[in-house]
Write a protein that holds these residues in place. Sequence first.
Motif: not given
Length: 415
Positions: A242, A283, A287, A290, A301, A304, A306, A332, A335, A364-365, A368
């Motif tokens: 970002w 991160l 990216y 992706r 990763c 990470t 996140f 994230i 996203v 957060t993992h 994802v």
Amino acid sequence: MRLPGYIIAALLLLSACVRQDGSPDDTVVALPEAVRHAVTIEVTVPAGSGPVYLAGNLPELGPWRADGLPMTGGGEQRSVTLDIPAGTAFEYKVTLGSWDREGVADEGGVPRNFRLLVEGPQTVTHRISHWKRPAAYYIENWQSSGVQGRLDYWLDVESAHLGPARHVEIWLPPGYENSDRRYPVIYMHDGQNLFDPRIANTGVDWGVDEAIVRSVEAGQARPAIVVGIWSGELRGRELSPWDLGGNYARFLIEELMPRVNAGYRTLTGPENTMTMGSSMGGLISFYLVREHPDVFGACGCMSTHFPFNATDNARMSGRPVPDGADPQRPLILDVIDAGETVPPDTRFWFDYGTQTLDAGYEPTHLAVRDWLLSQGLAEGTDFVVRRYDGAAHNEASWRARLDDPVAFLLDPQEG
């Protein structure tokens, strides 16, 4: 668990604030602020050292700015006193103001962080026998690091897309010089931490050479070339998707990769080109796959970061949090909520520990993981999300489990 005395006293006071009929009193009792203790760090340094600094994980030290706080005194005796909350796990190092001039106790390389649990006022003493040599000394004598295979260094690589120049290292596996074989390539971030403990920020390198050689000998991985990109003072910004992450991607794809492919026997195409890193490096690795699946086909990763949010991004970039943004919401999740999908024929390795910074990484993992599953990706084949109990957010922990992502990325059946 034994509670500190000041908390017990507060609880007793609260229990006393009750009417005789058993209903609560209207009295408001404020718990005391956290107790703080004076901690003095005294260091004996070589004569003629010049200004000496304390770096560490406290906010007033950067955290982890190499010139975090000047130490007082002169000659061979330096000291600094800090006011630290009780219960803090304080980690620190002593430097001459930059990370390539850390204090060391012997000629073997930089020590691990000094660690101190603050439980009361205390004074701690250390002796620094000499200062770490500039990185150029170790680069010139890379064979003395004990690395398996060969290391080539490109020094002060310039970029039209990034500001500061940076070193790049290319690791060639054993046997490279004696064959005409071509190899897949892993582009790794924080290159100074990958192969040489004398250069690594914490005195512990990832042992990438050892992990790949070990995995190849066990039949669990293909041999590969590894390109390590050193990080610098703009690390956080360059590795943030970002912020300057797009510029960093252009440096890799438009400038660095053509040079690597021209100079070495590489296998090209996304099926043979991977990227790997830890924390913010995780991160940017995610990216890169992706956003550039035509270049990078898989990523590793580790730990990470996140939880990275709008406040973190604003602090690093110097820009304000955007109007209407939740300053604490992990980016994230934006996203994921935007309905973005991962490109086909890409593979992802994610892992995290349960100690230090990694202790907050699981939610957060798992988000994802659910996102990838919702797109029909097969867990264990297309992606992995793995927790390592007891692992912390540091090079030693990443080194300890590196064989697992290496085997995933360099799976012989994928080649």
